[in-house]
Design an enzyme around this catalytic site. Structure first.
Site, PDB file in Angstrom:
ATOM      1  N   CYS A 179       0.852  -1.190   0.000  1.00 32.60           N
ATOM      2  CA  CYS A 179       0.000   0.000   0.000  1.00 32.60           C
ATOM      3  C   CYS A 179       0.885   1.236   0.000  1.00 32.60           C
ATOM      4  O   CYS A 179       2.117   1.147   0.060  1.00 32.60           O
ATOM      5  CB  CYS A 179      -0.936   0.017   1.209  1.00 32.60           C
ATOM      6  SG  CYS A 179      -0.095   0.195   2.791  1.00 32.60           S
ATOM      7  N   ASP A 187       6.304  28.597 -31.774  1.00 33.30           N
ATOM      8  CA  ASP A 187       7.363  29.070 -32.659  1.00 33.30           C
ATOM      9  C   ASP A 187       6.910  28.849 -34.099  1.00 33.30           C
ATOM     10  O   ASP A 187       6.267  27.841 -34.403  1.00 33.30           O
ATOM     11  CB  ASP A 187       8.647  28.307 -32.374  1.00 33.30           C
ATOM     12  CG  ASP A 187       9.736  28.678 -33.361  1.00 33.30           C
ATOM     13  OD1 ASP A 187      10.082  29.865 -33.431  1.00 33.30           O
ATOM     14  OD2 ASP A 187      10.223  27.765 -34.064  1.00 33.30           O
ATOM     15  N   CYS A 235       3.400   1.670   2.771  1.00 37.21           N
ATOM     16  CA  CYS A 235       4.643   0.915   2.610  1.00 37.21           C
ATOM     17  C   CYS A 235       5.670   1.727   1.818  1.00 37.21           C
ATOM     18  O   CYS A 235       6.848   1.812   2.193  1.00 37.21           O
ATOM     19  CB  CYS A 235       4.374  -0.407   1.893  1.00 37.21           C
ATOM     20  SG  CYS A 235       3.259  -1.523   2.753  1.00 37.21           S
TER      21      CYS A 235
END
Length: 919
Positions: free
Chosen positions: A30, A438, A33
């Site tokens: 999880c 650009d 952890c």
């Protein structure tokens, strides 16, 4: 991923001597952890940064190699209670976990299904069924659920609590209480009645403990499969590479043996072994797996090709220019791996919540148990509610909400030729309001092309055009070369076939002149033809050195100037015969790309060093309102900063080379690249394709990914926020909670997987059949989800008590004598007695036949079978206990009026008085 990262450390591009190392971490279950591992790594002296991703099970650590070694990092992971595999193999680890989960789930299912049956179906109950229930529940909880207990114990040794702590505590609490009730409190003697509908003291919850383990294992199995699908992007990219290469002499070697300069042959249908330059042959090359472009690209001698792309037609001879990790495909794989291993800023909130979430849940569960005990609820019912809180609150979905969406989103982007460098780039698109484009090389081809040829009366003379092409080819000027190449293509001739030019002269700033086949040919501005000193005309018609120019050609020239197109005149022997226009043509689909950006609520700005007239002409054609022209490349980043100072959040789209400072200055830099010349370091997002639509796709995909992350987080937070109070209030059974918890994780991962279907502007439109199939699958999935939810709701509703009606047996009296009810009503009869009693619901005319002893089947209770459809509606009530029987009354008024509650020992009966319908 492991093939690229198991080598260990790679330099960090920040100017320091730090290196970055990626570690595989096993055992995380999880988000809590991953937070533990991250904190442990961060505490190591010499580590400057550590990020641990729960979804990928990877830790990316930046550290000083003079102070920290790989063994120190592995020791920190081990100290946190997890392991680093010696050879990190994602596929092998994924398969090992799949086999382990399948084995544990199989054992749990085989034991849990019959356990649920005998615990919930009265007809299957027999003397001593509780002992069999314990025999089946213990292996499920102890063996199939061993990973939960092992991880919980390991976490407790390190002073930490995680999701496994909640599951382990919940299942062990239910199992332990059930064993104590069975062995020491005489629960084995209390077995009569409908198990789902009767509760009392003592009570056992073997089926609850086993079902929780089985449900969570089932959820993890689905989650594991779904996560495997979400992490396939890198695996698929690696599979794009060719495995062998065929040399010119026919020898076949492994791709790893290729070196720069080696020439190899690629036949139709084969993958190009590595990046290189075509030195022989022509072909159409399918580059869709790299660029996302569906249309094959024609290549010939001198063109560059990318390893992994497929030769569609023709045979090519390619000279390798990059091998191994220097190839474009390897860079893409590295970039995707880096993006998937990172953490988005939004995950900081998730990490903070996860760090305190589990301890808070433990406090809530303990408080729930204490509260209901103080309210006089039995210990059995109180612990059931506490277990439901523990199980429903597991934060699996919370930990998966962000990383799975990022994994799928970046993987899908790579498949479309959109390389998103990290989660921060995804997050940046959320607030972008302005996109600066650009001009040259981004919205235009960046290359002058012949756009138009106009004569006095239609098309000019062919011989004139050949002569003009010959004179222009002799010049080195880009405009002259564009005219020469364009005319050769238009006339269908090769450059080498052009006639010889003598007395060639370049007229700086004005044009060129020369003699072709005895004719004086001049190409240049109108002023070139009016300047007698600049042009030497032999035998001109006027005899005064001036050239004849038709008014129609002047009008054509002025028209091109008005459209900001570069135009020149061309003539021979004193007469101007044509006007030729060249332009930096707008890229195909650029207008569609700009329209898509506008549709996403973005303001577009055209930025260029070109003159304003040209820039405004391009902007008008594309629908761009704001133009910033005549800006030097070195000043583009100042323009970006000025826009930011105005309060705008700016994304810059440029070619990734000349625009690098501006890309770095922008809030989000999007670098356009083509082929192997891609500038990986130019911006946060790199587009392999030169198609401007990829920029619009990049923004759309990033926003779609963020939307998915937000919806995942809303579900994960909302799910726990709504479910925990329900569980604490006793409105959520632990079994339903276990399935709901597993479903929440599957929902989050499945929701993230929807990103794989992102198409973008460049994808081919689906056929009607594909649309029907797609919608059919969506509808089927929605129906399935609805059925699952409705089943869970109905199951949970069946467990809830109805209107409580107290029935008391004291001093041989049974009270009350009558019960007012309504047809179809759900009631809960709460029996309290000072002596052993037997209650049954039977027909009034069958009371005399009812025996004092109530058995386990319908045949043991005369009159019960017609009403109960094969189920006992009865219960035993030992002296000094409180027992509840929940029952939904028949909808048939006549049938209900015939029923009574009969106490078999004393012979007392309680009549049902049916309340008239309100209608």
């Amino acid at each position: 991923m492991s093939q690229l990262q198991e080598a260990g450390a790679t330099p960090v591009s920040d100017g320091t001597r730090d290196v970055r190392r990626t570690l595989a971490v096993e055992g995380m279950t999880c988000a809590a952890c991953s937070n533990r591992v991250q904190r442990s790594l961060t505490k190591v002296d010499g580590v400057s940064d550590a990020m641990v991703n729960f979804a990928t099970h990877r830790a990316v650590v930046t550290y000083d190699p003079d102070r920290v070694g790989p063994e120190d990092l592995e020791a920190a992971v081990t100290k946190a209670g997890y392991t680093v595999p010696e050879v990190p193999d994602d596929d092998a680890e994924h398969e090992r976990r799949r086999v382990r989960l399948r084995r544990d789930l199989t054992i749990a299912s085989v034991l849990t299904v019959p356990l649920l049956a005998i615990s919930m179906i009265p007809a299957l109950m027999f003397d001593g069924w509780q002992w069999w229930a314990m025999a089946m529940a213990v292996p499920v909880v102890a063996y199939s659920g061993r990973e939960f207990h092992r991880n919980a114990f390991s976490n407790l040794r390190h002073g930490q609590v995680t999701m496994d702590t909640l599951v382990s505590l919940g299942t062990l609490a239910a199992l332990t209480w059930s064993v104590v009730a069975l062995v020491f409190l005489g629960a084995g003697t209390f077995h009569d009645g409908m198990r789902l509908r009767v509760t009392g003291l003592p009570e056992v919850y073997f089926e609850t403990a086993a079902a929780i383990v089985t449900a969570i294992l089932l959820g993890r199995m689905f989650e594991h499969r779904a996560r495997g699908r979400s992490s396939q992007a890198i695996r698929r990219l690696l599979e794009l590479g060719a495995k062998t290469a065929t040399l010119e002499d026919g020898t076949t070697i492994a791709v790893d043996e290729l070196t720069v300069g080696t020439r190899f042959v690629v036949r139709p249908g084969e993958r190009i072994a590595t990046d290189g330059t075509v030195v022989g042959g022509t072909s159409a090359v399918d580059t869709s797996m790299i660029t996302g472009e569906p249309v094959p690209v024609d290549v010939e001698v001198g063109d560059t090709v990318v390893g992994g792309t497929i030769v569609a037609t023709g045979r090519l001879v390619v000279e390798a220019t990059a091998v191994g990790r220097a190839t474009l495909l390897a860079q893409i794989v590295d970039l995707v791996a880096q993006a998937q291993g990172g953490k988005a800023p939004v995950e900081a909130l998730v990490d903070r919540v996860s760090a305190v979430f589990v301890p808070i849940v433990l406090v809530i569960a303990t408080s729930t148990l204490a509260f209901w005990m103080l309210q006089g609820l039995s210990f059995s019912d109180a612990i059931t509610r506490a277990v439901a809180v523990l199980v429903i609150a597991c934060p699996c979905a919370l930990g998966l909400a962000t990383p799975t969406a990022i994994m799928v989103g970046t993987g899908r982007g790579a498949a479309l030729g959109i390389l998103i460098k990290g989660a921060r780039a995804l997050e940046a698109t959320r607030s972008i309001d302005t996109v600066v484009l650009d001009k040259t090389g981004t919205v235009t081809e960046g290359k002058m092309r012949l756009a138009d040829v106009t004569g006095v009366d239609g098309d000019p003379d062919r011989e004139l055009l050949i002569a003009v092409a010959a004179v222009e080819h002799a010049s080195e000027h880009p405009i002259a070369r564009a005219i020469a190449d364009g005319l050769c293509e238009r006339l269908g001739i090769q450059v080498e076939d052009l006639p010889e030019v003598t007395d060639f002269e370049a007229l700086p700033g004005r044009g060129v002149k020369g003699i072709v086949a005895g004719q004086h040919v001049v190409v240049g501005r109108p002023s070139t033809f009016s300047d007698e000193l600049a042009v030497d005309v032999a035998d001109d018609d006027q005899g005064d050195g001036r050239w004849l120019v038709d008014d129609r050609l002047h009008a054509a020239f002025d028209g091109h100037v008005a459209r900001a197109t570069t135009a020149v005149m061309a003539g021979r022997d004193g007469t101007v015969e044509a006007v030729l226009a060249v332009a930096d043509t707008i890229k195909p689909y650029a207008q569609q790309a700009v329209a898509s950006l506008h549709a996403q609520g973005l303001t577009t700005v055209l930025l260029t060093g070109d003159n304003r007239a040209v820039a405004e002409a391009v902007a008008n054609e594309l629908g761009i309102a704001q133009v910033i022209a005549e800006v030097l490349p070195a000043d583009k980043d100042r323009v970006i900063q000025r826009l930011r100072d105005e309060g705008r959040l700016v994304a810059m789209v440029g070619d990734g080379i000349n625009d690098a400072p501006a890309l770095a200055r922008a809030d989000l830099g999007i670098a356009m690249g083509t082929g192997s010349d891609i500038a990986i370091e130019a911006g946060e997002v790199t587009l392999v394709s030169g198609d401007l639509r990829a920029a619009a796709d990049a923004v759309a995909l990033a926003r779609r990914t963020l939307t998915t992350v937000r919806s995942n987080l809303v579900w994960a937070f909302g799910y726990n926020t709504a479910a925990i109070p329900l569980a604490a209030a006793g409105l959520l059974n632990p079994i339903v909670a276990a399935f709901a918890m597993g479903f929440s994780s599957v929902f989050v991962v499945t929701n993230s997987l929807r990103l794989r279907h992102f198409r973008g502007l460049r994808a081919q439109r689906p056929t009607p059949r594909q649309r029907v199939e797609r919608w059919g699958l969506r509808i089927a999935f929605a129906v399935l989800i609805s059925l699952v939810v409705l089943t869970a709701v109905e199951f949970q509703r069946s467990l809830l008590p109805g209107r409580i009606i107290e029935i008391v047996v004291a001093d041989a009296d049974v009270l009350p004598a009558q019960i007012q009810v309504a047809t179809g009503e759900k009631i809960t009869l709460a029996f309290t007695t000072d002596r052993d009693a037997r209650f049954a619901i039977v027909a009034a005319d069958a009371v005399d036949e009812t025996m004092p002893h109530v058995g386990h089947g319908p045949g043991d209770i005369p009159g019960a079978e017609p009403m109960a459809a094969g189920r006992d509606i009865a219960t035993s009530v030992p002296a000094g206990t409180s027992v509840r029987l929940t029952w939904t009354l028949p909808d048939d008024r006549a049938l209900l009026e015939q029923l009574v509650v009969h106490e078999a020992v004393s012979g007392a009966t309680i009549e049902f008085v049916v309340i008239p319908d309100s209608g």
